[in-house]
Design an enzyme around this catalytic site. Sequence first.
Site, PDB file in Angstrom:
ATOM      1  N   CYS A  90       0.767  -1.287   0.036  1.00 55.01           N
ATOM      2  CA  CYS A  90       0.189   0.036   0.022  1.00 55.01           C
ATOM      3  C   CYS A  90       0.877   1.240   0.105  1.00 55.01           C
ATOM      4  CB  CYS A  90      -0.912   0.023   1.194  1.00 55.01           C
ATOM      5  SG  CYS A  90      -0.166  -0.111   2.898  1.00 55.01           S
ATOM      6  N   HIS A 120      -2.292   0.974   7.011  1.00 53.54           N
ATOM      7  CA  HIS A 120      -2.774   0.794   5.511  1.00 53.54           C
ATOM      8  C   HIS A 120      -3.098   2.349   5.206  1.00 53.54           C
ATOM      9  CE1 HIS A 120      -4.257  -1.304   2.129  1.00 53.54           C
ATOM     10  NE2 HIS A 120      -5.431  -0.520   2.118  1.00 53.54           N
ATOM     11  N   HIS A 142      -5.642   1.464  -3.798  1.00 51.89           N
ATOM     12  CA  HIS A 142      -4.839   0.951  -2.747  1.00 51.89           C
ATOM     13  C   HIS A 142      -4.258  -0.492  -2.962  1.00 51.89           C
ATOM     14  CE1 HIS A 142      -8.224  -0.985  -0.138  1.00 51.89           C
ATOM     15  NE2 HIS A 142      -8.426  -0.645  -1.568  1.00 51.89           N
TER      16      HIS A 142
END
Length: 213
Positions: free
Chosen positions: A116, A169, A185
Amino acid sequence: FINTLSRKRIYKKNPIRTVYVLLICLLLLGNLSCKSKKPRIVTTKKEAAKHYPERVYTPSRPTKTETTNTPVGITKPSRVDSDVITPVLKDAIETALTYQGTRYKYGGSSRSGMDCSGLIHVSFKEAGKSVPRTSATLLNASSSISFKQVLKGDLLFFATGRNKTKVNHVGLVVKTTPAEISFIHATTSRGVIVSTMNEGYWLNAYVSAGRLE
């Protein structure tokens, strides 16, 4: 039979009286039929005001004194301005979108594998801007903004682990509308994809949003 004959004689002898009686009967019937129990229908607001003074009637159209203009200096909140972004952000978004379908690889930052933060780092690098490499450092390097302020090019931070306050994340916002926010992502299960904040999983994992200066 005699009575019938006598009536015929009377009508013949007194035709004026017969007509007079019929006219009276018609008038009486007419008066009775006009006495309806239904209220009189009011067709104008002036008549309604006379019959129902306690009611308040408002005009169906705004008067000349009314105005719907927004006061000077005050703008309504909208995401229409999200289409106006810097060239760097535009290039970073376009670059990130070209990585869709790339498989996930922890620590990866190429088309053979991507994580990510690696996606964010590479996308901005190719657009000519250097940004941190990890989710935590990207969070520290960006200015915190509210969810309502999110525009294209901003970053969304999530906590997908057991600790729901620890960011692990990050995603890059690629589209905003009044109905949803879309971001690209790299996910562990499906690789690089575009998701929306209307999805329950990401909405529940959301921690904050940031803007890179």
